[in-house]
Design a protein around this motif. Structure first.
Motif, PDB file in Angstrom:
ATOM      1  N   PHE A  19      39.847  57.521  37.824  1.00 49.16           N
ATOM      2  CA  PHE A  19      39.988  57.159  38.718  1.00 49.16           C
ATOM      3  C   PHE A  19      41.203  57.256  39.857  1.00 49.16           C
ATOM      4  CE2 PHE A  19      40.116  53.152  42.171  1.00 49.16           C
ATOM      5  CZ  PHE A  19      39.871  53.621  42.768  1.00 49.16           C
ATOM      6  N   ILE A  20      42.693  56.879  39.270  1.00 45.88           N
ATOM      7  CA  ILE A  20      44.269  56.287  39.105  1.00 45.88           C
ATOM      8  C   ILE A  20      44.276  57.947  39.792  1.00 45.88           C
ATOM      9  CG2 ILE A  20      46.505  56.120  38.743  1.00 45.88           C
ATOM     10  CD1 ILE A  20      44.561  53.972  39.598  1.00 45.88           C
ATOM     11  N   LYS A  21      44.058  59.133  39.040  1.00 38.59           N
ATOM     12  CA  LYS A  21      44.302  60.766  39.149  1.00 38.59           C
ATOM     13  C   LYS A  21      43.139  61.066  40.706  1.00 38.59           C
ATOM     14  CE  LYS A  21      43.553  64.847  36.622  1.00 38.59           C
ATOM     15  NZ  LYS A  21      43.172  66.060  35.883  1.00 38.59           N
ATOM     16  N   LYS A  22      42.584  60.451  40.796  1.00 41.98           N
ATOM     17  CA  LYS A  22      41.178  61.162  41.861  1.00 41.98           C
ATOM     18  C   LYS A  22      42.568  60.749  42.976  1.00 41.98           C
ATOM     19  CE  LYS A  22      36.986  62.308  40.139  1.00 41.98           C
ATOM     20  NZ  LYS A  22      35.975  62.220  39.743  1.00 41.98           N
ATOM     21  N   VAL A  23      42.573  59.463  42.994  1.00 44.66           N
ATOM     22  CA  VAL A  23      42.878  58.253  44.470  1.00 44.66           C
ATOM     23  C   VAL A  23      45.053  58.503  44.652  1.00 44.66           C
ATOM     24  CG1 VAL A  23      44.933  56.771  45.337  1.00 44.66           C
ATOM     25  CG2 VAL A  23      42.388  56.495  43.692  1.00 44.66           C
ATOM     26  N   ASP A  24      45.411  59.755  43.617  1.00 40.58           N
ATOM     27  CA  ASP A  24      47.073  60.384  43.398  1.00 40.58           C
ATOM     28  C   ASP A  24      46.317  61.536  44.079  1.00 40.58           C
ATOM     29  OD1 ASP A  24      48.458  58.287  42.512  1.00 40.58           O
ATOM     30  OD2 ASP A  24      47.957  58.997  40.565  1.00 40.58           O
ATOM     31  N   GLU A  25      46.208  62.525  44.307  1.00 40.67           N
ATOM     32  CA  GLU A  25      45.406  63.755  44.322  1.00 40.67           C
ATOM     33  C   GLU A  25      44.692  63.501  45.776  1.00 40.67           C
ATOM     34  OE1 GLU A  25      41.991  65.047  41.798  1.00 40.67           O
ATOM     35  OE2 GLU A  25      44.022  65.941  40.253  1.00 40.67           O
ATOM     36  N   SER A  26      43.820  62.775  45.870  1.00 44.18           N
ATOM     37  CA  SER A  26      43.865  62.439  47.553  1.00 44.18           C
ATOM     38  C   SER A  26      44.991  61.646  48.483  1.00 44.18           C
ATOM     39  CB  SER A  26      42.432  61.601  47.539  1.00 44.18           C
ATOM     40  OG  SER A  26      42.559  61.002  48.483  1.00 44.18           O
ATOM     41  N   THR A  27      45.463  60.958  47.909  1.00 44.52           N
ATOM     42  CA  THR A  27      46.840  60.566  48.601  1.00 44.52           C
ATOM     43  C   THR A  27      47.477  61.652  49.370  1.00 44.52           C
ATOM     44  OG1 THR A  27      46.055  58.560  48.051  1.00 44.52           O
ATOM     45  CG2 THR A  27      48.660  58.694  48.817  1.00 44.52           C
ATOM     46  N   ALA A  28      47.590  62.622  47.654  1.00 41.39           N
ATOM     47  CA  ALA A  28      48.446  63.492  48.287  1.00 41.39           C
ATOM     48  C   ALA A  28      48.314  64.798  49.157  1.00 41.39           C
ATOM     49  CB  ALA A  28      48.966  64.495  47.199  1.00 41.39           C
ATOM     50  N   ARG A  29      46.392  64.809  49.064  1.00 40.94           N
ATOM     51  CA  ARG A  29      46.004  65.812  50.021  1.00 40.94           C
ATOM     52  C   ARG A  29      46.352  65.325  51.453  1.00 40.94           C
ATOM     53  NH1 ARG A  29      40.708  65.456  48.893  1.00 40.94           N
ATOM     54  NH2 ARG A  29      41.380  65.632  46.681  1.00 40.94           N
ATOM     55  N   LYS A  30      46.557  64.093  51.740  1.00 36.17           N
ATOM     56  CA  LYS A  30      45.686  63.028  52.879  1.00 36.17           C
ATOM     57  C   LYS A  30      47.226  63.367  53.651  1.00 36.17           C
ATOM     58  CE  LYS A  30      45.026  58.337  55.062  1.00 36.17           C
ATOM     59  NZ  LYS A  30      44.909  57.301  55.054  1.00 36.17           N
ATOM     60  N   SER A  31      48.266  63.105  53.179  1.00 31.80           N
ATOM     61  CA  SER A  31      49.156  63.229  53.657  1.00 31.80           C
ATOM     62  C   SER A  31      49.977  64.805  54.159  1.00 31.80           C
ATOM     63  CB  SER A  31      50.617  62.539  53.510  1.00 31.80           C
ATOM     64  OG  SER A  31      50.918  63.331  52.269  1.00 31.80           O
ATOM     65  N   SER A  32      49.245  65.721  53.568  1.00 31.38           N
ATOM     66  CA  SER A  32      49.106  67.297  54.513  1.00 31.38           C
ATOM     67  C   SER A  32      48.833  67.746  56.097  1.00 31.38           C
ATOM     68  CB  SER A  32      49.217  68.101  53.176  1.00 31.38           C
ATOM     69  OG  SER A  32      47.718  68.385  52.677  1.00 31.38           O
ATOM     70  N   ASP A  34      48.222  68.745  59.342  1.00 29.17           N
ATOM     71  CA  ASP A  34      49.561  68.929  60.692  1.00 29.17           C
ATOM     72  C   ASP A  34      48.508  68.759  61.530  1.00 29.17           C
ATOM     73  OD1 ASP A  34      50.993  69.539  61.594  1.00 29.17           O
ATOM     74  OD2 ASP A  34      50.333  71.493  61.616  1.00 29.17           O
ATOM     75  N   PHE A  35      48.887  67.214  62.341  1.00 23.60           N
ATOM     76  CA  PHE A  35      47.787  67.301  63.697  1.00 23.60           C
ATOM     77  C   PHE A  35      48.969  67.320  65.201  1.00 23.60           C
ATOM     78  CE2 PHE A  35      46.385  63.338  61.438  1.00 23.60           C
ATOM     79  CZ  PHE A  35      44.991  64.035  61.085  1.00 23.60           C
ATOM     80  N   SER A  36      49.854  68.477  64.779  1.00 25.88           N
ATOM     81  CA  SER A  36      50.654  69.042  65.724  1.00 25.88           C
ATOM     82  C   SER A  36      49.863  69.960  67.262  1.00 25.88           C
ATOM     83  CB  SER A  36      51.614  70.300  65.459  1.00 25.88           C
ATOM     84  OG  SER A  36      51.096  71.641  64.385  1.00 25.88           O
ATOM     85  N   LYS A  37      48.192  70.925  66.811  1.00 23.19           N
ATOM     86  CA  LYS A  37      47.741  70.893  68.196  1.00 23.19           C
ATOM     87  C   LYS A  37      47.416  69.596  68.831  1.00 23.19           C
ATOM     88  CE  LYS A  37      44.494  73.973  68.905  1.00 23.19           C
ATOM     89  NZ  LYS A  37      43.472  74.908  68.165  1.00 23.19           N
ATOM     90  N   GLN A  38      46.727  69.145  67.790  1.00 22.81           N
ATOM     91  CA  GLN A  38      45.579  67.692  68.776  1.00 22.81           C
ATOM     92  C   GLN A  38      47.596  66.814  69.605  1.00 22.81           C
ATOM     93  OE1 GLN A  38      45.619  68.324  65.851  1.00 22.81           O
ATOM     94  NE2 GLN A  38      43.389  68.393  65.530  1.00 22.81           N
ATOM     95  N   VAL A  39      48.531  66.959  68.460  1.00 21.55           N
ATOM     96  CA  VAL A  39      49.696  65.810  69.372  1.00 21.55           C
ATOM     97  C   VAL A  39      50.195  67.229  70.538  1.00 21.55           C
ATOM     98  CG1 VAL A  39      51.925  65.132  69.652  1.00 21.55           C
ATOM     99  CG2 VAL A  39      50.727  64.211  67.779  1.00 21.55           C
TER     100      VAL A  39
END
Length: 51
Positions: A19-32, A34-39
């Motif tokens: 569970f901790i491993k999946k949470v860490d992977e998900s967190t790393a993916r979430k921060s990547s 890119d919302f520059s087009k929407q901004v």
């Protein structure tokens, strides 16, 4: 009439580490994301509305 309180499941050993491993992977993916087009689109809308 009272509603029964459900117990909270507790992860142990392998399940907890997985569970901790999946949470860490998900967190790393979430921060990547890119919302520059929407901004830039929002900035154009705000400029046109003079906000």
């Amino acid at each position: 009439m009272a509603i029964a309180i459900k117990s909270i499941p507790i992860l142990r050993k392998k399940a907890a580490s997985d569970f901790i491993k999946k949470v860490d992977e998900s967190t790393a993916r979430k921060s990547s994301v890119d919302f520059s087009k929407q901004v830039s689109t929002a900035s154009k809308i705000f400029a046109k509305a003079k906000l």
